[in-house]
Scaffold this active site. Structure first.
Site, short mmCIF file in Angstrom:
data_model
loop_
_atom_site.label_atom_id
_atom_site.label_comp_id
_atom_site.label_asym_id
_atom_site.label_seq_id
_atom_site.Cartn_x
_atom_site.Cartn_y
_atom_site.Cartn_z
N LYS A 76 -19.57 14.17 15.43
CA LYS A 76 -19.32 14.31 14.00
C LYS A 76 -17.98 13.67 13.64
O LYS A 76 -17.09 13.59 14.49
CB LYS A 76 -19.23 15.80 13.63
CG LYS A 76 -20.56 16.53 13.58
CD LYS A 76 -20.34 17.98 13.17
CE LYS A 76 -21.66 18.74 13.14
NZ LYS A 76 -22.60 18.26 12.12
N ARG B 83 -32.11 22.97 16.05
CA ARG B 83 -33.56 23.09 16.23
C ARG B 83 -33.93 23.07 17.71
O ARG B 83 -34.94 23.63 18.10
CB ARG B 83 -34.26 21.98 15.42
CG ARG B 83 -33.91 20.60 15.85
CD ARG B 83 -34.24 19.53 14.80
NE ARG B 83 -33.23 19.47 13.73
CZ ARG B 83 -33.29 18.64 12.70
NH1 ARG B 83 -34.31 17.81 12.55
NH2 ARG B 83 -32.35 18.65 11.77
#
Ligand code: BES
Ligand code: MN
Ligand code: ZN
Length: 489
Positions: free
Chosen positions: A272, A346
């Site tokens: 990120k 996920r």
């Protein structure tokens, strides 16, 4: 702090402050002695207080009652919506906790559409939440609020009200636990720390048991997606399983909560950008809400059978970290091509979802996750996204959210979105491209929840307040989840 309900004559009730809600339209509350009402009228005539919505006024040494001051709260000229009632109470609580008030008395307002039981429950919750501080890391914390007791006053005795304040307090205790866990820095709050939180809870509550799967056990069992995320960190990943038996297990099976517990999300190899990366300590907000909800359920001793699973890992870039392009086998047997290691939520959730279905055969599973930035774009900070494969379950969660001001908003899980997850090399890929990012993340999870009622809450926008001095974990969606569970009883 303590809460109570009372119907002792107001003249005899001693308090540092009496809280009175006043509207522009209706007469002053009849419960007040004539001389108190006269005093308030003078105050209003003098122009100090007009009862406009959200206005607060302190009136010192009021006539006719045994309270040192009145806190007048304006409700404007229309009945309050549940939401404006809650924000008014929040404002009132702020004023109360900043004032030299130890004992406060709250005149319940018959004139508002909200049931008194609801007012006591949610009022207690909001006031208790407003006393929350996170000072553990400060050398010189600001002095705590003096407010020690809040008594709700109503002329008639009502047993339901006494129960309501206990419920409200228990929910706030769960909310505040979730906020503590969220606010803890990621060097102290890591997966094994969360296992400790679960074990401590099990020590405190007899009906709760805990089992923890180590990272190695999870890998051996076949949780290849969870392991792909966990292995990139020095910190050991943990699958934390809590089981609460407040009712005898039935054929129907338990209800299950599953929380995303990424104690820090760097993005992994798909790193990120640096700005605001610190906020990724809140990426265990789903897990925090699971712990908070378990705590509330235990406090209330709810007659339910609940299984709560936290998939805890740290998403780090490392020599052992997963790469974009890696293909892993999930516990369900389906394979996943990891195209972006930053879509890690996920990956840990899919194996936790399969695990809880295989081992505990729940009738309903709700997962909670700070899953996508796209959800923040879609709904901002005011509502969590609610996805479900069952309309009644979706409706029940939305209702629970409305009842507590912890709102959700329904989102689609249409088949048309599923093809965005097609992979040229595996059963699916872990990202669905730039369009509808919160929905494709939910679609990914839907592939791991067959033959069970399932809902997914994307709380990326609601789990914490970002930036500035008001930055901090909110404890959402503990109010929604615990209300949902209570409504099931
Ligand atoms: N934890 C983040 C989601 C997130 C980001 C929540 C910002 C709140 C604020 C999640 O793991 C993530 O990084 N998601 C990616 C998914 C993408 C790579 C498909 C995202 O939203 O950018
Ligand atoms: Mn991520
Ligand atoms: Zn994440």
């Amino acid at each position: 702090m303590d809460f109570a309900v009372s119907n002792r004559p107001l003249e005899k009730s001693k308090a540092d402050a009496l809280i009175v809600l006043l509207s522009k339209k209706s007469d002053l509350p009849e419960a007040l002695p004539d001389s108190t009402r006269e005093h308030i009228s003078q105050f209003m005539k003098a122009g100090d207080f007009s009862a406009s919505k959200g206005q607060l006024g302190w009136l010192h040494a009021p006539q006719g009652i045994n309270a040192a001051r009145l806190l007048l709260v304006g409700t404007g000229d229309s009945p309050l919506s549940d939401h404006s009632w809650l924000s008014l109470v929040q404002k009132t609580a702020k004023a109360l906790t900043a004032a030299p008030v130890k004992q406060a008395l709250w005149l319940l307002d018959d004139a508002q559409p909200q049931a008194l039981e609801w007012q006591v429950r949610e009022g207690t919750r909001v006031v208790e939440e407003s006393t929350y501080r996170f000072d553990a890391y400060r050398s010189n914390p600001a002095p705590a609020s003096k407010l020690a007791k809040l008594t709700f006053w109503h002329a008639e005795k009502d047993a339901a009200l006494a129960k309501a304040h206990k419920t409200g307090k228990a929910v706030a205790v769960g909310v505040n636990l979730a906020r503590d866990l969220g606010n803890l820095p990621p060097n102290d709050c890591f997966p094994e720390y969360l296992s400790g939180v679960a074990r401590d809870l099990a020590k405190d509550y007899e009906k709760l048991t805990v089992k923890v799967l180590s990272q190695a056990q999870a890998e051996k069992m076949g949780m290849g997606a969870f392991h792909a995320v966990a292995k990139g960190s020095e910190r050991q990943g943990q699958i934390i399983v809590m089981e609460y038996k407040g009712a005898k297990p039935t054929k129907q099976g338990p209800v299950a909560l599953v929380g995303k517990g990424i104690t820090f999300d760097t993005g992994g190899i798909s790193l990120k950008p640096g700005a605001t990366m610190d906020e990724m300590k809140y990426d265990m907000g789903g897990a925090a809400s699971v712990f908070g909800s378990v705590k509330t359920v235990c406090e209330l001793g709810l007659p339910i059978h609940l299984v709560a699973v936290v998939a805890a890992a740290e998403n780090m870039p490392d020599g052992r970290a997963a790469r974009p392009g890696d293909i892993v086998k999930t516990l369900s047997g389906q394979t996943v091509e990891i195209l972006n290691t930053d879509a890690e939520g996920r990956l840990v959730l899919c194996d936790a979802l399969t695990y809880v279905q295989q081992k505990h055969k729940p009738h309903t599973v709700i997962d909670i996750a700070t899953l996508t930035g796209a959800c923040v774009v879609a709904l901002g900070a005011h509502a969590q996204a609610v996805y479900a494969n069952d309309d009644a379950l979706s409706e029940a969660l939305l209702t629970a959210g409305k009842e507590t001001g912890d709102r959700g908003w329904p989102m689609p899980l249409w088949d048309e979105y599923q093809s965005q997850l097609d992979s040229p090399f595996a059963d699916m890929q872990n990202i669905g491209g730039p369009k509808a990012g919160s929905i494709t993340a939910a679609c990914f999870l839907s592939r791991f929840t067959k033959d069970v009622k399932w809902a997914h809450l994307d709380i990326a926008g609601t789990a914490w307040v970002s930036g500035g001095m008001s930055k901090g974990a909110t404890g959402r969606p503990v109010p929604m989840l615990t209300r949902y569970l209570m409504n099931q009883c």
